[in-house]
Design a protein around this motif. Structure first.
Motif, PDB file in Angstrom:
ATOM      1  N   LEU A 211    -116.195 104.787  30.994  1.00 36.72           N
ATOM      2  CA  LEU A 211    -114.921 104.347  31.564  1.00 36.72           C
ATOM      3  C   LEU A 211    -114.017 103.890  30.424  1.00 36.72           C
ATOM      4  O   LEU A 211    -114.263 102.849  29.797  1.00 36.72           O
ATOM      5  N   PRO A 212    -112.974 104.673  30.112  1.00 37.08           N
ATOM      6  CA  PRO A 212    -112.220 104.499  28.861  1.00 37.08           C
ATOM      7  C   PRO A 212    -111.429 103.209  28.747  1.00 37.08           C
ATOM      8  O   PRO A 212    -111.137 102.768  27.637  1.00 37.08           O
ATOM      9  N   ASN A 213    -111.052 102.566  29.863  1.00 39.21           N
ATOM     10  CA  ASN A 213    -110.207 101.371  29.768  1.00 39.21           C
ATOM     11  C   ASN A 213    -110.988 100.073  29.640  1.00 39.21           C
ATOM     12  O   ASN A 213    -110.395  98.983  29.653  1.00 39.21           O
ATOM     13  N   GLY A 214    -112.295 100.167  29.528  1.00 40.53           N
ATOM     14  CA  GLY A 214    -113.096  98.983  29.268  1.00 40.53           C
ATOM     15  C   GLY A 214    -113.165  98.031  30.453  1.00 40.53           C
ATOM     16  O   GLY A 214    -112.976  98.415  31.606  1.00 40.53           O
ATOM     17  N   SER A 215    -113.433  96.760  30.160  1.00 43.79           N
ATOM     18  CA  SER A 215    -113.650  95.777  31.221  1.00 43.79           C
ATOM     19  C   SER A 215    -112.344  95.140  31.668  1.00 43.79           C
ATOM     20  O   SER A 215    -111.348  95.116  30.942  1.00 43.79           O
ATOM     21  N   LEU A 216    -112.380  94.570  32.873  1.00 41.74           N
ATOM     22  CA  LEU A 216    -111.229  93.859  33.415  1.00 41.74           C
ATOM     23  C   LEU A 216    -110.904  92.618  32.603  1.00 41.74           C
ATOM     24  O   LEU A 216    -109.759  92.165  32.587  1.00 41.74           O
ATOM     25  N   GLN A 217    -111.882  92.079  31.913  1.00 44.76           N
ATOM     26  CA  GLN A 217    -111.713  90.824  31.189  1.00 44.76           C
ATOM     27  C   GLN A 217    -110.534  90.864  30.218  1.00 44.76           C
ATOM     28  O   GLN A 217    -109.740  89.927  30.158  1.00 44.76           O
ATOM     29  N   LYS A 218    -110.401  91.955  29.484  1.00 42.96           N
ATOM     30  CA  LYS A 218    -109.360  92.000  28.448  1.00 42.96           C
ATOM     31  C   LYS A 218    -107.960  92.145  29.028  1.00 42.96           C
ATOM     32  O   LYS A 218    -106.973  91.983  28.306  1.00 42.96           O
ATOM     33  N   TYR A 219    -107.837  92.417  30.330  1.00 39.04           N
ATOM     34  CA  TYR A 219    -106.514  92.577  30.941  1.00 39.04           C
ATOM     35  C   TYR A 219    -106.057  91.338  31.707  1.00 39.04           C
ATOM     36  O   TYR A 219    -104.917  91.285  32.157  1.00 39.04           O
ATOM     37  N   ILE A 220    -106.922  90.339  31.864  1.00 39.23           N
ATOM     38  CA  ILE A 220    -106.518  89.165  32.637  1.00 39.23           C
ATOM     39  C   ILE A 220    -106.670  87.869  31.861  1.00 39.23           C
ATOM     40  O   ILE A 220    -106.240  86.816  32.338  1.00 39.23           O
ATOM     41  N   SER A 221    -107.258  87.893  30.689  1.00 38.23           N
ATOM     42  CA  SER A 221    -107.496  86.650  29.967  1.00 38.23           C
ATOM     43  C   SER A 221    -106.309  86.232  29.108  1.00 38.23           C
ATOM     44  O   SER A 221    -106.275  85.121  28.605  1.00 38.23           O
ATOM     45  N   LEU A 222    -105.344  87.103  28.915  1.00 38.16           N
ATOM     46  CA  LEU A 222    -104.172  86.785  28.099  1.00 38.16           C
ATOM     47  C   LEU A 222    -102.915  86.977  28.951  1.00 38.16           C
ATOM     48  O   LEU A 222    -102.349  88.068  29.009  1.00 38.16           O
ATOM     49  N   PRO A 223    -102.438  85.929  29.626  1.00 37.84           N
ATOM     50  CA  PRO A 223    -101.346  86.098  30.602  1.00 37.84           C
ATOM     51  C   PRO A 223    -100.029  86.539  29.997  1.00 37.84           C
ATOM     52  O   PRO A 223     -99.215  87.160  30.687  1.00 37.84           O
ATOM     53  N   ASP A 224     -99.768  86.225  28.755  1.00 38.65           N
ATOM     54  CA  ASP A 224     -98.473  86.548  28.162  1.00 38.65           C
ATOM     55  C   ASP A 224     -98.521  87.769  27.257  1.00 38.65           C
ATOM     56  O   ASP A 224     -97.577  88.032  26.519  1.00 38.65           O
ATOM     57  N   SER A 225     -99.608  88.489  27.284  1.00 38.85           N
ATOM     58  CA  SER A 225     -99.742  89.627  26.381  1.00 38.85           C
ATOM     59  C   SER A 225     -99.222  90.901  27.039  1.00 38.85           C
ATOM     60  O   SER A 225     -98.934  90.943  28.234  1.00 38.85           O
ATOM     61  N   ASP A 226     -99.121  91.935  26.239  1.00 39.77           N
ATOM     62  CA  ASP A 226     -98.645  93.230  26.741  1.00 39.77           C
ATOM     63  C   ASP A 226     -99.685  93.922  27.614  1.00 39.77           C
ATOM     64  O   ASP A 226     -99.382  94.934  28.251  1.00 39.77           O
ATOM     65  N   SER A 227    -100.902  93.428  27.636  1.00 38.18           N
ATOM     66  CA  SER A 227    -101.962  94.069  28.409  1.00 38.18           C
ATOM     67  C   SER A 227    -101.948  93.685  29.878  1.00 38.18           C
ATOM     68  O   SER A 227    -102.768  94.174  30.653  1.00 38.18           O
ATOM     69  N   PHE A 228    -101.025  92.771  30.284  1.00 36.76           N
ATOM     70  CA  PHE A 228    -100.958  92.374  31.695  1.00 36.76           C
ATOM     71  C   PHE A 228    -100.622  93.588  32.551  1.00 36.76           C
ATOM     72  O   PHE A 228     -99.677  94.329  32.274  1.00 36.76           O
ATOM     73  N   LEU A 229    -101.379  93.786  33.623  1.00 33.91           N
ATOM     74  CA  LEU A 229    -101.284  95.008  34.421  1.00 33.91           C
ATOM     75  C   LEU A 229    -100.220  94.963  35.507  1.00 33.91           C
ATOM     76  O   LEU A 229     -99.887  95.990  36.077  1.00 33.91           O
ATOM     77  N   GLY A 230     -99.700  93.796  35.821  1.00 32.35           N
ATOM     78  CA  GLY A 230     -98.754  93.678  36.927  1.00 32.35           C
ATOM     79  C   GLY A 230     -99.471  93.268  38.203  1.00 32.35           C
ATOM     80  O   GLY A 230    -100.636  93.601  38.432  1.00 32.35           O
ATOM     81  N   TRP A 231     -98.759  92.535  39.083  1.00 35.20           N
ATOM     82  CA  TRP A 231     -99.402  91.957  40.259  1.00 35.20           C
ATOM     83  C   TRP A 231     -99.807  92.994  41.293  1.00 35.20           C
ATOM     84  O   TRP A 231    -100.833  92.842  41.965  1.00 35.20           O
ATOM     85  N   LYS A 232     -99.029  94.043  41.459  1.00 35.84           N
ATOM     86  CA  LYS A 232     -99.400  95.083  42.432  1.00 35.84           C
ATOM     87  C   LYS A 232    -100.705  95.753  42.030  1.00 35.84           C
ATOM     88  O   LYS A 232    -101.599  95.962  42.871  1.00 35.84           O
ATOM     89  N   ARG A 233    -100.845  96.052  40.771  1.00 34.85           N
ATOM     90  CA  ARG A 233    -102.084  96.692  40.315  1.00 34.85           C
ATOM     91  C   ARG A 233    -103.252  95.714  40.374  1.00 34.85           C
ATOM     92  O   ARG A 233    -104.372  96.101  40.737  1.00 34.85           O
ATOM     93  N   LEU A 234    -103.014  94.450  40.052  1.00 32.26           N
ATOM     94  CA  LEU A 234    -104.087  93.464  40.153  1.00 32.26           C
ATOM     95  C   LEU A 234    -104.561  93.311  41.596  1.00 32.26           C
ATOM     96  O   LEU A 234    -105.762  93.158  41.863  1.00 32.26           O
ATOM     97  N   GLN A 235    -103.619  93.363  42.545  1.00 31.63           N
ATOM     98  CA  GLN A 235    -104.007  93.290  43.953  1.00 31.63           C
ATOM     99  C   GLN A 235    -104.854  94.499  44.352  1.00 31.63           C
ATOM    100  O   GLN A 235    -105.864  94.352  45.056  1.00 31.63           O
ATOM    101  N   ASP A 236    -104.468  95.674  43.894  1.00 23.77           N
ATOM    102  CA  ASP A 236    -105.250  96.881  44.188  1.00 23.77           C
ATOM    103  C   ASP A 236    -106.641  96.785  43.577  1.00 23.77           C
ATOM    104  O   ASP A 236    -107.640  97.198  44.194  1.00 23.77           O
ATOM    105  N   ILE A 237    -106.726  96.267  42.362  1.00 25.46           N
ATOM    106  CA  ILE A 237    -108.017  96.121  41.696  1.00 25.46           C
ATOM    107  C   ILE A 237    -108.891  95.133  42.459  1.00 25.46           C
ATOM    108  O   ILE A 237    -110.087  95.381  42.692  1.00 25.46           O
ATOM    109  N   ALA A 238    -108.311  94.015  42.876  1.00 21.11           N
ATOM    110  CA  ALA A 238    -109.077  93.019  43.626  1.00 21.11           C
ATOM    111  C   ALA A 238    -109.611  93.604  44.927  1.00 21.11           C
ATOM    112  O   ALA A 238    -110.784  93.389  45.292  1.00 21.11           O
ATOM    113  N   LEU A 239    -108.780  94.350  45.646  1.00 21.58           N
ATOM    114  CA  LEU A 239    -109.207  94.962  46.903  1.00 21.58           C
ATOM    115  C   LEU A 239    -110.324  95.976  46.667  1.00 21.58           C
ATOM    116  O   LEU A 239    -111.304  96.028  47.426  1.00 21.58           O
ATOM    117  N   SER A 240    -110.216  96.760  45.614  1.00 19.33           N
ATOM    118  CA  SER A 240    -111.239  97.766  45.322  1.00 19.33           C
ATOM    119  C   SER A 240    -112.570  97.111  44.954  1.00 19.33           C
ATOM    120  O   SER A 240    -113.642  97.587  45.359  1.00 19.33           O
TER     121      SER A 240
END
Length: 444
Positions: A211-240
């Motif tokens: 899985l090329p994008n790695g773990s969810l950890q690196k996308y949610i641990s830095l709130p002000d970084s460029d890696s933030f996925l956006g709330w709509k995508r985070l909601q979809d990820i949580a539901l999945s």
């Protein structure tokens, strides 16, 4: 349907003979016109049978007759047309045979590729030499943990895998048995797929889909970084993720309890579809079995349910995974660990309690949300997370209900306060809940 080469050659020969006969026929016409006559009229086509005329023009079985209409050109034209028709048919037959042969080869190649990929769909056993070949002598290292090292590998030209080499010094092989025993029977879009395994003497390895994008950890641990996925995508990820856990609890022949749900164990594919991974601590139980017994606490600090430490809070069951999922949701909301250290206060702040107090007092979560719809998503995730982390398992919803809450509207009821005595709504002193719990032992 493919046409054989023998048929093509036969058709070509027939066309060649017809064309040769027509050419010779035309030559015979010129000879007759030069040396033969029939009264005052020149000799012309068509030919007649011998018993109709006495003058032969050199062609066995044919005689010339006298006519005033020049039909020879019509016959030659008709013959040429017939020859051209046969030639076109031959070309079409040849082209069709070529296309059929090419298509058949492409079909065979496609079937072979499918069989290779189908082999990868089912966990297969590999030798250690296969592992070295797949990983290109362990060339591309992806990461390292307490139980082993992960390398990138390739099974086929288009199928990449992640190969986890297990440490021999860790455990008694339970993680290997858990992974193969549970993941080998799981087929769900939100659960990582076990492609194969290696048990070659003391060498053991697990092969997963890459899985090329790695773990969810690196996308949610830095709130002000460029890696933030956006709330709509985070909601979809949580539901999945919730649907994946629901499948583990209800969708298999036996209920699978993960016991280590956390952002680091949620991997993302190239479309950011989440997949639950790392079943080394998992346990199997019957669906009608309400509790499971454990000899020691298992999981990661900050995500372990209270009852896993102390049975004073209840029995260990599938509700322990729901608690871990709730902590994951709250970490997604805040973009930070469940405990953090502030500049003003060096004591550790229990982050979920801070979230609850803000929501209970009707205050904005003040988490990087710029639009109202984003604020609604973050609030929904926070409320669902707080329902999931109720201290007593009986107060937590099932994962089916969690999925319904995440799919539903924004008007969710606040859960009871899990951090203080009944009826109290004032902020409680900061504390770390999990470290205060005493681990106990039980016999399997």
């Amino acid at each position: 349907m493919a046409v054989s080469l023998k048929m093509v050659v036969h058709s070509f020969c027939m066309v060649f003979l017809v064309m040769t006969f027509l050419i010779e026929l035309g030559r015979g016409q010129n000879h007759c016109e030069e040396v033969q006559s029939c009264g005052r009229q020149p000799i012309r086509f068509p030919f007649r049978l011998k018993d109709r005329q006495s003058v032969s023009c050199g062609y066995p079985g044919f005689d010339l007759s006298c006519t005033q209409k020049d039909k020879s050109k019509k016959i030659v034209a008709a013959g040429a047309s017939l020859g051209a028709f046969f030639l076109v048919v031959l070309v079409l037959i040849t082209y069709r045979a070529y296309r059929s042969s090419k298509q058949e080869k492409e079909n065979q190649l496609r079937i072979e590729r499918f069989l290779e990929d189908y082999k990868a769909l089912k966990p297969s056993r590999y030798s250690y030499s296969d592992i070295k070949r797949i990983t290109n002598q362990f060339k591309d290292k992806l990461g390292q943990g307490a139980y082993g090292t992960v390398y990138k590998g390739k099974l086929t030209a288009d199928f990449f895998v992640a190969v986890k080499i297990l440490n021999n010094s860790k455990g008694n092989g339970e993680e290997f048995i858990n992974e193969v025993g549970t993941m080998g029977r799981i087929h769900h879009v939100n659960v990582v797929r076990l492609v194969g395994f290696c048990a070659d003497g003391f060498r053991r390895a697990l092969i997963y889909e890459f899985l090329p994008n790695g773990s969810l950890q690196k996308y949610i641990s830095l709130p002000d970084s460029d890696s933030f996925l956006g709330w709509k995508r985070l909601q979809d990820i949580a539901l999945s993720i919730a649907k994946g856990i629901e499948y583990l609890h209800q969708g298999c022949d036996q209920r699978i309890l993960h016991f280590d749900i956390k952002p680091h164990n949620v991997l993302l594919d190239n479309n950011f579809t989440p997949k639950i991974s790392d079943f080394g601590l998992a346990k199997l139980c019957a669906k009608d079995q309400s509790t499971v017994s454990m000899t020691t606490a298992r999981g990661t600090m900050g995500y372990i349910a209270p009852e896993v430490f102390s049975r004073n809070f209840g029995s260990v069951s599938y509700k322990s995974d729901i608690y871990s999922f709730g902590m994951l949701l709250l970490e997604m909301v805040g973009g930070r660990k469940n405990t953090d250290v502030t500049a003003d206060n060096t004591s550790e702040i229990y982050y979920p309690e801070w979230i609850y107090n803000l929501l209970e007092e009707g205050e904005d979560l003040r988490i990087h949300t710029e639009e109202e719809k984003d604020a609604k998503i973050s609030k929904k995730l926070a409320i669902v997370g707080l329902w999931c982390i109720q201290w007593h398992p009986v107060d937590r919803p099932s994962m089916k209900v969690v999925v319904q809450m995440l799919e539903g509207g924004d008007k969710l009821i606040m859960p009871p306060n899990p951090f203080g005595s009944t009826g109290s709504t004032k902020p409680r002193p900061a504390r770390r809940m999990n470290l205060e719990l005493e681990a106990i032992e039980e016999v399997e």
